[in-house]
Design an enzyme around this catalytic site. Structure first.
Site, short mmCIF file in Angstrom:
data_model
loop_
_atom_site.label_atom_id
_atom_site.label_comp_id
_atom_site.label_asym_id
_atom_site.label_seq_id
_atom_site.Cartn_x
_atom_site.Cartn_y
_atom_site.Cartn_z
N CYS A 44 -14.83 -12.55 -32.90
CA CYS A 44 -15.45 -13.82 -32.49
C CYS A 44 -14.40 -14.92 -32.68
O CYS A 44 -13.21 -14.62 -32.75
CB CYS A 44 -16.73 -14.09 -33.28
SG CYS A 44 -16.52 -14.28 -35.07
N ARG A 70 -20.34 -14.38 -36.59
CA ARG A 70 -20.83 -13.28 -35.74
C ARG A 70 -20.11 -11.97 -35.98
O ARG A 70 -20.75 -10.94 -36.21
CB ARG A 70 -20.71 -13.68 -34.26
CG ARG A 70 -21.65 -14.78 -33.85
CD ARG A 70 -21.28 -15.40 -32.52
NE ARG A 70 -20.00 -16.11 -32.59
CZ ARG A 70 -19.38 -16.68 -31.57
NH1 ARG A 70 -19.92 -16.62 -30.37
NH2 ARG A 70 -18.24 -17.31 -31.74
N ASP A 74 -22.83 -18.80 -30.58
CA ASP A 74 -22.23 -19.19 -31.85
C ASP A 74 -23.29 -19.90 -32.69
O ASP A 74 -23.79 -20.95 -32.31
CB ASP A 74 -21.06 -20.14 -31.54
CG ASP A 74 -20.28 -20.48 -32.78
OD1 ASP A 74 -20.77 -20.21 -33.89
OD2 ASP A 74 -19.17 -21.03 -32.62
P1 4NP Z 1 -17.93 -17.38 -35.52
O1 4NP Z 1 -18.50 -18.86 -35.74
O2 4NP Z 1 -16.94 -17.48 -34.40
O3 4NP Z 1 -19.14 -16.60 -35.17
O4 4NP Z 1 -17.29 -16.97 -36.83
C1 4NP Z 1 -17.68 -19.97 -35.95
C2 4NP Z 1 -17.27 -20.29 -37.22
C3 4NP Z 1 -16.48 -21.39 -37.42
C4 4NP Z 1 -16.11 -22.18 -36.37
C5 4NP Z 1 -16.51 -21.85 -35.09
C6 4NP Z 1 -17.29 -20.74 -34.88
N1 4NP Z 1 -15.33 -23.34 -36.58
O5 4NP Z 1 -15.07 -24.06 -35.60
O6 4NP Z 1 -14.88 -23.61 -37.70
#
Ligand code: 4NP
Length: 155
Positions: free
Chosen positions: A7, A13, A123
């Protein structure tokens, strides 16, 4: 079989996908190595988001020891299949592929349940706990399907 879940941050995720996939493979008695990574480096070294840990734990899965890392090109050599969560992840990973064979390892994880529809796992980072439950359900359905497909390929 070696599977990588990818991800953006590798804290919401894909760590959940990693934990669920490992649990589903273990209970099916399949020899599957599972890991996860993020396309971005923002959260490298961090444990999964507490909301991901919480929903995993609710289903008997412990992801608390996992630590975020960034996707690297050598992952194409190590993994047979690279599941991404959304089209941004897809573009970012495929852009690093050296050839068609490597690019062909990459697919959206929900295509396992809804073939060729290219549906995203949204997300959940900026939302509430409901978003994490929704993500868990989507990933769990996908991981069951992955197990089913591995089994049918092996028989
Ligand atoms: P992930 O979610 O891609 O599912 O781990 C996110 C976690 C952090 C961020 C973006 C998406 N961020 O911008 O810090």
């Amino acid at each position: 079989m070696r599977i990588l879940m990818v991800c953006l941050g590798n804290i919401c995720r894909s760590p959940l996908a990693e934990g669920i996939m490992r649990a589903r493979a273990e209970e099916a008695g399949l020899d599957v190595r599972v890991d996860s990574a993020g396309t971005a480096a923002y959260h490298v070294g961090e444990p999964p988001d507490l909301r991901s840990q919480e929903i995993a734990s609710k289903h008997g899965i412990d992801i608390s020891k996992q630590r975020a890392r960034q996707f690297e090109v050598s992952d194409f050599d190590i993994f047979d299949k690279i599941y991404v969560m959304d089209s941004n992840n897809y573009q970012d990973v495929v852009a690093l592929a050296a050839d068609q064979e490597e690019a062909g390892k990459v697919d959206l994880i929900l295509n396992e349940v809804y073939p060729e529809e290219n549906r995203p796992v949204p997300d959940p980072y900026y939302g509430g706990r409901d978003g994490f439950k929704n993500v868990y359900d989507m990933l769990n359905a996908s991981c069951y399907k992955i197990v089913e497909n591995i089994r049918s390929q092996q028989s």
